[in-house]
Design a protein around this motif. Structure first.
Motif, PDB file in Angstrom:
ATOM      1  N   VAL A  15      72.964  40.548  49.027  1.00 31.52           N
ATOM      2  CA  VAL A  15      73.069  41.995  48.841  1.00 31.52           C
ATOM      3  C   VAL A  15      73.944  42.610  49.927  1.00 31.52           C
ATOM      4  O   VAL A  15      74.787  43.483  49.656  1.00 31.52           O
ATOM      5  N   PHE A  16      73.783  42.150  51.152  1.00 32.72           N
ATOM      6  CA  PHE A  16      74.592  42.677  52.251  1.00 32.72           C
ATOM      7  C   PHE A  16      76.064  42.342  52.052  1.00 32.72           C
ATOM      8  O   PHE A  16      76.946  43.193  52.260  1.00 32.72           O
ATOM      9  N   LEU A  17      76.368  41.116  51.629  1.00 31.03           N
ATOM     10  CA  LEU A  17      77.765  40.722  51.435  1.00 31.03           C
ATOM     11  C   LEU A  17      78.399  41.495  50.280  1.00 31.03           C
ATOM     12  O   LEU A  17      79.563  41.909  50.357  1.00 31.03           O
ATOM     13  N   VAL A  18      77.636  41.717  49.219  1.00 28.20           N
ATOM     14  CA  VAL A  18      78.177  42.476  48.071  1.00 28.20           C
ATOM     15  C   VAL A  18      78.441  43.921  48.465  1.00 28.20           C
ATOM     16  O   VAL A  18      79.471  44.499  48.112  1.00 28.20           O
ATOM     17  N   SER A  19      77.518  44.525  49.214  1.00 30.66           N
ATOM     18  CA  SER A  19      77.707  45.914  49.625  1.00 30.66           C
ATOM     19  C   SER A  19      78.887  46.067  50.581  1.00 30.66           C
ATOM     20  O   SER A  19      79.521  47.125  50.612  1.00 30.66           O
ATOM     21  N   CYS A  20      79.185  45.017  51.346  1.00 33.33           N
ATOM     22  CA  CYS A  20      80.347  45.084  52.245  1.00 33.33           C
ATOM     23  C   CYS A  20      81.655  44.828  51.509  1.00 33.33           C
ATOM     24  O   CYS A  20      82.697  45.383  51.877  1.00 33.33           O
ATOM     25  N   ALA A  21      81.614  43.977  50.481  1.00 37.88           N
ATOM     26  CA  ALA A  21      82.845  43.603  49.785  1.00 37.88           C
ATOM     27  C   ALA A  21      83.316  44.676  48.823  1.00 37.88           C
ATOM     28  O   ALA A  21      84.529  44.950  48.721  1.00 37.88           O
ATOM     29  N   LEU A  22      82.396  45.303  48.104  1.00 34.79           N
ATOM     30  CA  LEU A  22      82.790  46.287  47.092  1.00 34.79           C
ATOM     31  C   LEU A  22      83.066  47.637  47.739  1.00 34.79           C
ATOM     32  O   LEU A  22      82.369  48.046  48.672  1.00 34.79           O
ATOM     33  N   PRO A  23      84.060  48.367  47.250  1.00 33.60           N
ATOM     34  CA  PRO A  23      84.323  49.722  47.773  1.00 33.60           C
ATOM     35  C   PRO A  23      83.257  50.700  47.301  1.00 33.60           C
ATOM     36  O   PRO A  23      82.538  50.454  46.322  1.00 33.60           O
ATOM     37  N   ASP A  24      83.153  51.806  48.015  1.00 36.98           N
ATOM     38  CA  ASP A  24      82.146  52.814  47.691  1.00 36.98           C
ATOM     39  C   ASP A  24      82.489  53.459  46.361  1.00 36.98           C
ATOM     40  O   ASP A  24      83.507  54.159  46.224  1.00 36.98           O
ATOM     41  N   SER A  25      81.653  53.251  45.367  1.00 36.16           N
ATOM     42  CA  SER A  25      81.872  53.790  44.025  1.00 36.16           C
ATOM     43  C   SER A  25      80.550  53.778  43.278  1.00 36.16           C
ATOM     44  O   SER A  25      79.525  53.276  43.767  1.00 36.16           O
ATOM     45  N   VAL A  26      80.562  54.324  42.076  1.00 39.89           N
ATOM     46  CA  VAL A  26      79.366  54.333  41.238  1.00 39.89           C
ATOM     47  C   VAL A  26      78.974  52.919  40.855  1.00 39.89           C
ATOM     48  O   VAL A  26      77.779  52.575  40.790  1.00 39.89           O
ATOM     49  N   LEU A  27      79.978  52.052  40.583  1.00 40.37           N
ATOM     50  CA  LEU A  27      79.706  50.666  40.212  1.00 40.37           C
ATOM     51  C   LEU A  27      79.015  49.915  41.358  1.00 40.37           C
ATOM     52  O   LEU A  27      78.055  49.174  41.127  1.00 40.37           O
TER      53      LEU A  27
END
Length: 382
Positions: A15-27
């Motif tokens: 979860v931490f890696l996904v939250s860091c990799a994806l840009p801030d957006s609704v998705l």
């Protein structure tokens, strides 16, 4: 619980890696929110349409060390780091580093500059500045979050968890995270409230008090005047006066309590603590028999409560004679008058009134404090 903890630790890394990799957006918020549900974090919101997209400052009550992460799953917002050294830990927990290490005035100026740029996400601030369990009341709101902009939106936050208490006093964020992974689930309920504008010529302190009252009514708790500094001082006293931190005072008699015998002295630590507390009460009220003080301390486990019980007549006793206590320090005039009004006419020698100078003896300093407390009690009763 241990199986859930071990499993969720590995899932939490993803979860931490996904939250860091994806840009801030609704998705990104949707994906992370679904993955957090696997970790046992369920976030619910009521009346999402009340969230004003034009508001730049959100004001929320503080329950856990992860409140800003939970609200960030619903909308994009940033919370400045107020405590702790900046670095990887601060960034990984989701705080925004402003590089301001000075006073609150410098912090407010930096946040004003931040809020002036419309492309920046809104600010999420916690005026209580300390977490509580959210069941009894709100700590007094600091005024600096209400000095940034003239319109804020309150956010009411409630947390429910089975088996384990939410937000134990003095617990670290690591402890809170471990218990979150240990229990089956933790439910965060977020309620958006209508935005609150500042009134004409309204001070920041009055603005903060008004928003605090609105949040307290929404949560169904009391709006207190206790501050984060009061909570910190209370925790220091608990650690200082109790061998078992945060253990509630027991109503059982002293003989019914479990005792642990010291291997060196053979004296129970409970007896030593009660004896020390009884001696403090005896210095304040020398006419009270020591055994009466010990019996009441075994029930109250508090020096101030025992003194109040003896002064207000809730504990019956026969005063000791003057000859039996000649070696003890004499009580103050106000204490003697209070004891005489309750127990009858008692010949108690009065000491000199409290001076404005700092007394050299600890006993004199304690008596001076008790005189001031007695005067405050008398004034409050009148």
């Amino acid at each position: 619980g241990l199986c859930l903890l071990i499993l969720r630790l590995f899932i939490g890394v993803h979860v931490f890696l996904v939250s860091c990799a994806l840009p801030d957006s609704v998705l990104r918020r949707f994906i992370v929110r679904v993955m957090c549900s696997v970790l046992g974090l369920f976030v619910r919101q009521s009346d999402p349409r009340l969230r004003d997209v034009n508001v730049r400052v959100y004001i929320a009550n503080h329950v856990t060390q992860f409140d800003h992460n939970v609200i960030n799953l619903l909308t994009s917002c940033n919370t400045p780091a107020l405590n702790g050294a900046p670095g990887f830990i601060c960034w990984s927990r989701g705080f925004m580093e402003l590089g301001v290490t000075g006073s609150r005035a410098e912090l407010v100026d930096s946040l004003k500059v931040y809020s002036s740029h419309r492309e920046n996400p809104p600010l999420l601030l916690f005026p209580e500045e300390a977490a509580t369990n959210g069941r009894a009341g709100l700590l007094r709101f600091s005024s600096w979050p209400f000095s940034i902009l003239d319109v804020v939106q309150p956010v009411a936050l409630q947390v429910q968890r089975p088996l384990i208490t939410v937000s134990v006093a003095d617990s670290s964020w690591i402890t809170e995270l471990v218990w979150t992974f240990f229990v089956p689930f933790t439910v965060y309920q977020v309620r958006w409230m209508p935005s609150v504008p500042r009134r004409a010529e309204e001070l920041s302190e009055d603005f903060a008090l008004r928003v605090q009252e609105l949040l307290a009514m929404e949560l169904g708790v009391v709006s207190t005047r206790l501050t984060a500094a009061d909570k910190k001082e209370h925790m220091k006293r608990l650690r200082h006066t109790s061998l078992l931190p945060f253990a509630p005072a027991s109503s059982q008699p002293l003989s019914a309590r479990p005792r642990t015998t010291s291997s060196l002295t053979g004296v129970a630590p409970e007896d030593v603590r009660i004896t020390a507390m009884a001696q403090r009460v005896k210095e304040v009220l020398p006419h009270v028999p020591l055994e009466v003080i010990r019996i009441d301390l075994a029930q109250t486990n508090c020096v101030d409560t025992t003194i109040a019980n003896l002064l207000e007549g809730r504990v019956a006793f026969f005063p000791e004679s003057r000859e039996a206590r000649t070696d003890l320090p004499a009580p103050s005039t106000s204490q003697a008058a209070a004891a005489s009004g309750i127990q009858g006419s008692i010949a108690v020698p009065s000491s000199k009134p409290a001076t404005k100078q700092f007394a050299k003896s600890p006993v004199e300093r304690h008596l001076s404090l008790q005189e001031r407390k007695r005067a405050l009690y008398d004034y409050a009763r009148r």
